[in-house]
Write an enzyme that holds these catalytic residues in place. Structure first.
Site, PDB file in Angstrom:
ATOM      1  N   ALA A  10     -10.836 -66.152 -62.255  1.00 28.94           N
ATOM      2  CA  ALA A  10     -10.689 -67.580 -62.560  1.00 28.94           C
ATOM      3  C   ALA A  10      -9.246 -68.047 -62.541  1.00 28.94           C
ATOM      4  CB  ALA A  10     -11.312 -67.879 -63.920  1.00 28.94           C
ATOM      5  N   ARG A  15       2.187 -67.392 -60.086  1.00 29.35           N
ATOM      6  CA  ARG A  15       3.351 -66.767 -59.435  1.00 29.35           C
ATOM      7  C   ARG A  15       3.176 -66.619 -57.919  1.00 29.35           C
ATOM      8  NH1 ARG A  15       3.693 -61.746 -63.340  1.00 29.35           N
ATOM      9  NH2 ARG A  15       1.615 -62.517 -63.885  1.00 29.35           N
ATOM     10  N   ASN A 380     -11.671 -77.188 -14.894  1.00 31.93           N
ATOM     11  CA  ASN A 380     -12.906 -77.369 -15.668  1.00 31.93           C
ATOM     12  C   ASN A 380     -12.935 -78.655 -16.473  1.00 31.93           C
ATOM     13  OD1 ASN A 380     -10.808 -76.444 -17.301  1.00 31.93           O
ATOM     14  ND2 ASN A 380     -12.206 -75.485 -18.752  1.00 31.93           N
TER      15      ASN A 380
HETATM   16  C1  UD1 Z   1      -4.557 -57.853 -67.782  1.00 38.42           C
HETATM   17  C2  UD1 Z   1      -4.818 -57.005 -69.024  1.00 38.42           C
HETATM   18  C3  UD1 Z   1      -3.752 -55.913 -69.111  1.00 38.42           C
HETATM   19  C4  UD1 Z   1      -3.762 -55.097 -67.840  1.00 38.42           C
HETATM   20  C5  UD1 Z   1      -3.589 -55.976 -66.636  1.00 38.42           C
HETATM   21  C6  UD1 Z   1      -3.800 -55.151 -65.360  1.00 38.42           C
HETATM   22  C7  UD1 Z   1      -5.816 -58.465 -70.716  1.00 38.42           C
HETATM   23  C8  UD1 Z   1      -5.576 -59.220 -71.950  1.00 38.42           C
HETATM   24  N1  UD1 Z   1      -4.774 -57.832 -70.193  1.00 38.42           N
HETATM   25  O1  UD1 Z   1      -3.319 -58.509 -67.987  1.00 38.42           O
HETATM   26  O2  UD1 Z   1      -4.001 -55.103 -70.231  1.00 38.42           O
HETATM   27  O3  UD1 Z   1      -2.739 -54.110 -67.902  1.00 38.42           O
HETATM   28  O4  UD1 Z   1      -4.555 -57.025 -66.619  1.00 38.42           O
HETATM   29  O5  UD1 Z   1      -3.499 -55.909 -64.230  1.00 38.42           O
HETATM   30  O6  UD1 Z   1      -6.932 -58.423 -70.230  1.00 38.42           O
HETATM   31  N2  UD1 Z   1      -8.716 -64.115 -65.650  1.00 38.42           N
HETATM   32  C9  UD1 Z   1      -9.756 -64.995 -65.748  1.00 38.42           C
HETATM   33  N3  UD1 Z   1      -9.771 -65.880 -66.775  1.00 38.42           N
HETATM   34  C10 UD1 Z   1      -8.799 -65.909 -67.699  1.00 38.42           C
HETATM   35  C11 UD1 Z   1      -7.729 -64.985 -67.587  1.00 38.42           C
HETATM   36  C12 UD1 Z   1      -7.712 -64.095 -66.540  1.00 38.42           C
HETATM   37  O7  UD1 Z   1     -10.677 -64.991 -64.926  1.00 38.42           O
HETATM   38  O8  UD1 Z   1      -8.888 -66.740 -68.608  1.00 38.42           O
HETATM   39  C13 UD1 Z   1      -8.707 -63.170 -64.506  1.00 38.42           C
HETATM   40  C14 UD1 Z   1      -7.555 -63.422 -63.561  1.00 38.42           C
HETATM   41  O9  UD1 Z   1      -7.933 -64.316 -62.518  1.00 38.42           O
HETATM   42  C15 UD1 Z   1      -7.261 -62.028 -63.015  1.00 38.42           C
HETATM   43  C16 UD1 Z   1      -7.684 -61.104 -64.144  1.00 38.42           C
HETATM   44  O10 UD1 Z   1      -8.515 -61.870 -65.000  1.00 38.42           O
HETATM   45  O11 UD1 Z   1      -8.021 -61.733 -61.866  1.00 38.42           O
HETATM   46  C17 UD1 Z   1      -6.499 -60.565 -64.928  1.00 38.42           C
HETATM   47  O12 UD1 Z   1      -5.794 -61.657 -65.475  1.00 38.42           O
HETATM   48  P1  UD1 Z   1      -4.210 -61.653 -65.613  1.00 38.42           P
HETATM   49  O13 UD1 Z   1      -3.761 -62.930 -66.210  1.00 38.42           O
HETATM   50  O14 UD1 Z   1      -3.595 -61.231 -64.336  1.00 38.42           O
HETATM   51  O15 UD1 Z   1      -4.035 -60.503 -66.717  1.00 38.42           O
HETATM   52  P2  UD1 Z   1      -2.733 -59.695 -67.043  1.00 38.42           P
HETATM   53  O16 UD1 Z   1      -1.841 -60.497 -67.884  1.00 38.42           O
HETATM   54  O17 UD1 Z   1      -2.190 -59.114 -65.815  1.00 38.42           O
END
Ligand code: UD1
Ligand code: CA
Length: 456
Positions: A10, A15, A380
């Protein structure tokens, strides 16, 4: 065991600095989320949590998955809550995976599912040289799982830990469902963290941690630099796979083969080719120079040099290029020759036919055993409409002829060089359509003599 699969997709991926949601950016020809879905295959119809750019994600994935809509992005825990609220998830276990980690493999997910049996949950971890940005796996004194701490919430001591959360987990569904009701956004980012569920579940059932042998699988994409890094890793994997299948890549670091390409044994590919998803290349082919080949089917023993082939077919033993352009709908037979600076569009060229130099064949069906001379143009287009021409077998079209569609050159017809053909030509006939030469003896000598007079 019985599994549901939830993919979190979602986020906007701020970035990336893009108008397109992050999970739709491509690595080796496929969207990040498609790579994750491929790895998850075998777990039933996956549920994808969408939010930002949801229509674009639906547009790509269509009916192959189920969707849960997360209107406000309140964290990974909230994303899973929305999924449970909107969809029917009644399997004993639930696999959760982030949509932005294209390097995860099916093998790893299957292993994680196996390990989760009998546990409350099993989390996939990885040991990173540079764990910055990831959630850290915090263990008890005895080595068992304690909790996950996000980078922004970590103490200096916790930040030292190099074992990170990959964002891939298998949960016992009932335990996850009740843990989600207990998490709160009381943390540095004010989000509902899915990771907090693990600590809650650990009070009721053991939590397993499976550490990846290859930390690359955990690589999450947050910006375009990481996108390019993932592309390089995936490209190496793909190229290794082809080499192990018997394809020679003389310089794999400079050979670009997207996911979903099939190449037969003993084909040799020299550096510089870009081969796109959906392409099938036979055995014993040779590709030299900077080819771009997309969505095309190439037979066995074909030679292609420095050419562009898009949505076309090329039969066994044919040679193409250098610098040929086969556009969508080009269908070339066996042992044919498509030479330098030849463009073929929406046209067929039969077995053994030669279009050797500098020609345009558009909207035509050319039979077998034909010779299309140098510089022939299939005319053509009248400025508004396109027309199609038909050329039978064993037709000879002399150099620099114009074939003005729609015309039919019947079998064995012979078109004199330089002719402009606007009518059908019967089988075996000669067509000469040009004015006769006009030769005036001594004319040039006299002209030069008159110039010399002027200079005196
Ligand atoms: C998350 C993990 C972290 C892990 C890392 C690995 C949590 C709190 N943290 O952090 O421990 O090391 O991934 O990459 O879970 N997303 C949604 N809805 C939201 C938030 C996120 O669908 O409300 C989806 C994002 O689109 C993405 C994934 O969840 O595909 C991860 O979200 P992201 O914000 O990248 O998490 P990180 O901060 O990287
Ligand atoms: Ca991430």
């Amino acid at each position: 065991m019985d599994f549901s699969c939830i993919i979190l997709a979602a986020g906007q991926g701020t970035r990336m600095k893009s108008t397109m949601p992050k999970v739709l950016h491509k690595v080796c020809g496929r969207a990040l989320v498609e790579h994750v879905l491929t790895a998850c295959s075998g777990t039933g119809k996956p549920a994808v949590v969408i939010g930002n750019g949801s229509e674009m994600v639906r547009g790509l994935l269509g009916d192959s998955v189920r969707y849960a809509m997360q209107e406000q992005r309140k964290g990974t825990g909230h994303a899973v809550m929305e999924c449970f609220r909107q969809l029917d998830i009644d399997t004993e276990y639930t696999l959760v995976c982030a949509g932005d980690m294209p390097l995860i493999t099916a093998q790893t997910l299957q292993e994680l599912c196996k390990r989760a049996e009998g546990l409350g949950a099993c989390v996939l971890s990885a040991c990173m040289d540079n764990p910055f940005g990831y959630g850290r796996i915090i263990r008890n004194q005895d080595g068992t799982f304690k909790k996950i701490v996000e980078q922004k919430d970590a103490t200096a001591q916790e930040a030292e830990v190099r074992e990170v959360n990959t964002s891939v987990y298998v949960f016992r569904t009932e335990l996850l469902r009740s843990a989600l009701k207990q998490i709160t956004p009381a943390n540095a980012q004010g989000e509902y963290y899915l990771t907090d569920c693990l600590e809650i579940i650990s009070r009721e059932a053991p939590i397993g941690v499976m550490c990846l042998d290859d930390p690359d699988e955990a690589f999450g994409i947050n910006d375009r630099v990481q996108l390019a890094q993932a592309e390089a890793i995936m490209r190496r994997r793909i190229n290794c796979g082809h080499m192990k299948n018997g394809v020679t890549l003389t310089d794999p670091d400079n050979t670009y083969i997207e996911a979903g390409v099939s190449i037969g044994a003993d084909t040799v590919i020299y550096p510089g080719s870009y081969i796109g998803t959906g392409t099938v290349i036979g055995s014993r082919c040779v590709l030299r120079g900077a080819n771009r080949i997309e969505n095309s089917v190439i037979g066995d023993g074909v030679s292609v040099e420095a050419s562009t082939l898009l949505s076309c077919r090329v039969g066994d033993g044919t040679t193409v290029g250098p610098n040929a352009y086969l556009r969508p709908g080009a269908v070339i037979g066996r042992k044919a020759r498509i030479g330098d600076f030849v463009e073929i569009k929406n046209a067929s060229v039969g077995d053994g036919s030669k279009v050797s130099h500098l020609s345009y064949v558009g909207d035509a069906d050319v039979g077998s055993g034909c010779n299309i001379g140098c510089g022939v143009v299939f005319v053509n287009y009248d400025g508004k409409h396109k027309f199609r021409s038909v050329v039978g077998d064993r037709v000879f079209v002399g150099s620099n002829a114009n074939i003005v569609a729609p015309v039919h050159l019947a079998d064995g017809a012979y078109i004199a060089a330089g002719s402009t053909v606007t009518r059908d030509i019967p089988s075996g006939a000669l067509c000469v359509a040009r004015s006769r030469e006009y030769i005036k003896e001594e004319w040039a000598d006299k002209l030069r003599a008159s110039w010399e007079e002027e200079e005196k």
